[in-house]
Write a protein that holds these residues in place. Sequence first.
Motif, PDB file in Angstrom:
ATOM      1  N   ARG A   1      38.784  29.842  31.677  1.00 22.59           N
ATOM      2  CA  ARG A   1      39.109  30.981  30.824  1.00 22.59           C
ATOM      3  C   ARG A   1      39.176  32.225  31.709  1.00 22.59           C
ATOM      4  O   ARG A   1      38.249  32.496  32.475  1.00 22.59           O
ATOM      5  CB  ARG A   1      38.067  31.140  29.736  1.00 22.59           C
ATOM      6  N   VAL A   2      40.275  32.959  31.587  1.00 25.91           N
ATOM      7  CA  VAL A   2      40.455  34.194  32.350  1.00 25.91           C
ATOM      8  C   VAL A   2      40.914  35.289  31.390  1.00 25.91           C
ATOM      9  O   VAL A   2      41.448  34.997  30.322  1.00 25.91           O
ATOM     10  CB  VAL A   2      41.486  34.021  33.489  1.00 25.91           C
TER      11      VAL A   2
ATOM     12  N   TYR B   1      45.197  39.147  33.160  1.00 24.61           N
ATOM     13  CA  TYR B   1      45.167  38.752  34.575  1.00 24.61           C
ATOM     14  C   TYR B   1      46.583  38.774  35.136  1.00 24.61           C
ATOM     15  O   TYR B   1      47.511  38.240  34.541  1.00 24.61           O
ATOM     16  CB  TYR B   1      44.563  37.352  34.741  1.00 24.61           C
ATOM     17  N   VAL B   2      46.739  39.398  36.295  1.00 25.66           N
ATOM     18  CA  VAL B   2      48.038  39.470  36.958  1.00 25.66           C
ATOM     19  C   VAL B   2      47.929  38.717  38.272  1.00 25.66           C
ATOM     20  O   VAL B   2      47.036  38.970  39.065  1.00 25.66           O
ATOM     21  CB  VAL B   2      48.443  40.936  37.233  1.00 25.66           C
TER      22      VAL B   2
ATOM     23  N   LYS C   1      47.254  29.362  42.312  1.00 24.74           N
ATOM     24  CA  LYS C   1      47.122  29.609  43.752  1.00 24.74           C
ATOM     25  C   LYS C   1      45.779  30.289  44.067  1.00 24.74           C
ATOM     26  O   LYS C   1      45.080  29.898  44.997  1.00 24.74           O
ATOM     27  CB  LYS C   1      48.279  30.478  44.239  1.00 24.74           C
ATOM     28  N   ASP C   2      45.426  31.289  43.271  1.00 23.60           N
ATOM     29  CA  ASP C   2      44.183  32.023  43.501  1.00 23.60           C
ATOM     30  C   ASP C   2      42.954  31.136  43.324  1.00 23.60           C
ATOM     31  O   ASP C   2      41.997  31.223  44.089  1.00 23.60           O
ATOM     32  CB  ASP C   2      44.101  33.233  42.568  1.00 23.60           C
ATOM     33  N   VAL C   3      42.976  30.269  42.321  1.00 30.52           N
ATOM     34  CA  VAL C   3      41.842  29.379  42.068  1.00 30.52           C
ATOM     35  C   VAL C   3      41.714  28.345  43.187  1.00 30.52           C
ATOM     36  O   VAL C   3      40.610  28.072  43.673  1.00 30.52           O
ATOM     37  CB  VAL C   3      41.957  28.704  40.689  1.00 30.52           C
TER      38      VAL C   3
END
Length: 77
Positions: A9-10, A14-15, A20-22
Motif C-alpha cells: 500500500r502506497v 506517489y509519483v 523499479k523503486d521497490v
Amino acid sequence: MEFVPVKVRVPANYVGDLEKDVKLAFAIDLFVRGVISIGRAAEIAGISIQEFIFELKKRNISAFNYDENELREELGL
C-alpha cells in the motif's frame, strides 16, 4: 529468476516508477544486511552493477566493506 507478486500500500499521490523503486530498495536492503552480493543485488534491481554502485553512492552507502587492514592488503600497501 522466478518472481513472487507482493502487495504494497502506497499513498495515492506517489509519483515515480513504483516497481523499479521497490526492487531497488529491496536489493539495497539485502545487500547492506550482507544477505546477497553486489552482483545479485544489481540483478534484483534490474540494473547494471555500475548503476547499482551509483545508487548506493547517492544514498551514502559504501559498496565495499573493507576495514583499514583489509583495504591495505587488497591494495598491496
